[in-house]
Motif scaffolding. Sequence first.
Motif, short mmCIF file in Angstrom:
data_model
loop_
_atom_site.label_atom_id
_atom_site.label_comp_id
_atom_site.label_asym_id
_atom_site.label_seq_id
_atom_site.Cartn_x
_atom_site.Cartn_y
_atom_site.Cartn_z
N LEU A 1 0.44 -1.63 0.14
CA LEU A 1 0.04 0.33 0.04
C LEU A 1 1.17 1.38 -0.53
O LEU A 1 0.12 2.33 -0.31
N ARG B 1 -8.06 2.94 1.47
CA ARG B 1 -7.10 1.97 1.67
C ARG B 1 -7.90 0.42 1.66
O ARG B 1 -7.11 -0.33 1.69
N GLN C 1 -8.25 -0.34 -1.70
CA GLN C 1 -7.54 -0.92 -2.21
C GLN C 1 -6.65 -2.08 -1.52
O GLN C 1 -5.58 -2.60 -2.51
N SER C 2 -6.33 -2.30 -0.35
CA SER C 2 -5.89 -3.75 0.21
C SER C 2 -6.19 -5.32 -0.70
O SER C 2 -6.24 -6.36 -0.65
#
Lengths: 264, 258
Positions: free
Chosen positions: A58, B156, B159-160
């Motif tokens: 990330l 986030r 996205q992970s």
Amino acid sequence: MGQIEIRGLSIDYRKPKSDETFTAVENVSLSIEKGSFVTIVGSSGCGKSTLLMAIAGLIPRARGSIQVDGKEVSKPGPDRAMVFQDASLLPWRSVHANVRFGLELQRWTRDDIDERAMRYVRMVGLGAFADYHPHQLSGGMRQRVNIARALAVDPDVLLMDEPFGALDAQTREVMGDELLRIWERDKKTAIFVTHAIDEAIFLGDRVVVMGRNPGHIRDVVDIDLPRPRTAVMLDSPAFVAYRKRLREYIAADMQSLQMVEDVV
Amino acid sequence: MTRLYLRHQTALSALASFAVIILVWQLAVDLGYVKAFFVSTPTRIAAEFMRQLQTGELAANVSVSLFEFVVGLALAVAAGGALGVLASWSRTFEHVLEPFIWFKYSSPTIAFYPIFVAWLGLGEPTIIAIAFLFAVTPIYANTLSGIKHADPDLVRAAQSFGARRRDVFLKIALPGSAPLLIAGLRLAVGRALTGVVAAELFGATAGLGFSIAYYGQKLRTTEMMTSLVVVILLGVVLTQLLASLEARVDFWRTGPGR
Ligand SMILES: Nc1ncnc2c1ncn2[C@@H]1O[C@H](COP(=O)(O)OP(=O)(O)O)[C@@H](O)[C@H]1O
Ligand SMILES: [Mg+2]
């Protein structure tokens, strides 16, 4: 060679409102065996989340390399799944639909996605709550959903960033027990970040101790306690010795922090 | 009984104050303090309402205004929504639009009326254009801000799991901004109705605003006020409809915590 190989890893952040960079993690090297449970402890701000998110793909790294199964990590992939500290659940989705979320994003075939999500909802003991929404759940239940969501996509590596950090001590212990029970089934490689020393010892095959300024690895302690782990072990001489050793590291780190703040 | 009273207290007090106003209004005229010519009376308006209902005048006016309202609002939703989405995707596009949005915010929309008359002529197209102009800003602004301010923790997490930009938009930003989109729609409904009535006052051959202006010019207060009451009723009904939709979409924010 381990399943995860981290070599000479450094991570920089841009300082707010300037072009300067700030090194959050410096020169970290770590090798993690397939199927092992590794816990990472360290005081707040020593770069635990940063390290974990870098493994998740990330955040970009400044120097060094991270390899999972021999492949360089550059972005998130289906081989890794992450459990975040705060309930990063979609508030408008039910428990079941939240567990489905990762499967949808990883483009699992439509046919078995519902059934598979339901299986993991049951695995974390929330079968009766499948249609509930996050705001109707306790903190512990929300983290179960979070874990189910990560497990459902069948990752090789499970990354957990203080998943029980916001829970009370009692719930925390229960959740730790259950996490181990689930992990023992297929022994996926697990990296678990916490700032609770007992939790780190109880769960881990190895405890990675991090220090700060900048974030680095101080020591890696092998935990030689039999599995399955039980609450009785918490008072065993071996456990007490591990606890004492790890506490000294953290205390030293806090002292160094104190000195920094005195200077400033 | 007491609990029931407490629960409905606000509704009851509102109803009571409303009843008092109606009563004072009626009595003020009946007892000769005010001339009916200036304010009409509730009973006269009720009678006129029934008459317009029977002759079909009411239905005709309402359907004309409602048609213009729906078309204007639909165009505003389509254009405002599309521009809001585009602006949330592209910084440049947002900056290109910004001066126009500020311009629109700081100028009285109705001042554009003569321009539209020049372009589109008197009547329906101009009225729809004004309704559109009234309604488009809140739709655009709320769409943009709703999508732009998607919860970064959720983004986030997505996205992970390998979410692409389109996934983040469809599965996080859009559903997450639904409450704000509905709030924008509620504002737009009120403003579109204002736009329709205001434009009809100036130049129309049918509709509620036209009816108000027509009877107003003829100094027929009761007829004029009947149309006014219908406009108010229409506004209340539409707003209530949107409020109930808002509550349904917003259910996940009503719980304790999140
Ligand atoms: N997005 C960011 N931008 C700049 N600095 C950051 C960012 N995230 C974390 N940091 C800094 O990096 C350091 C390590 O943070 P973090 O990895 O969150 O620590 P931990 O998880 O161990 O508490 C901290 O000093 C923090 O202030
Ligand atoms: Mg952290």
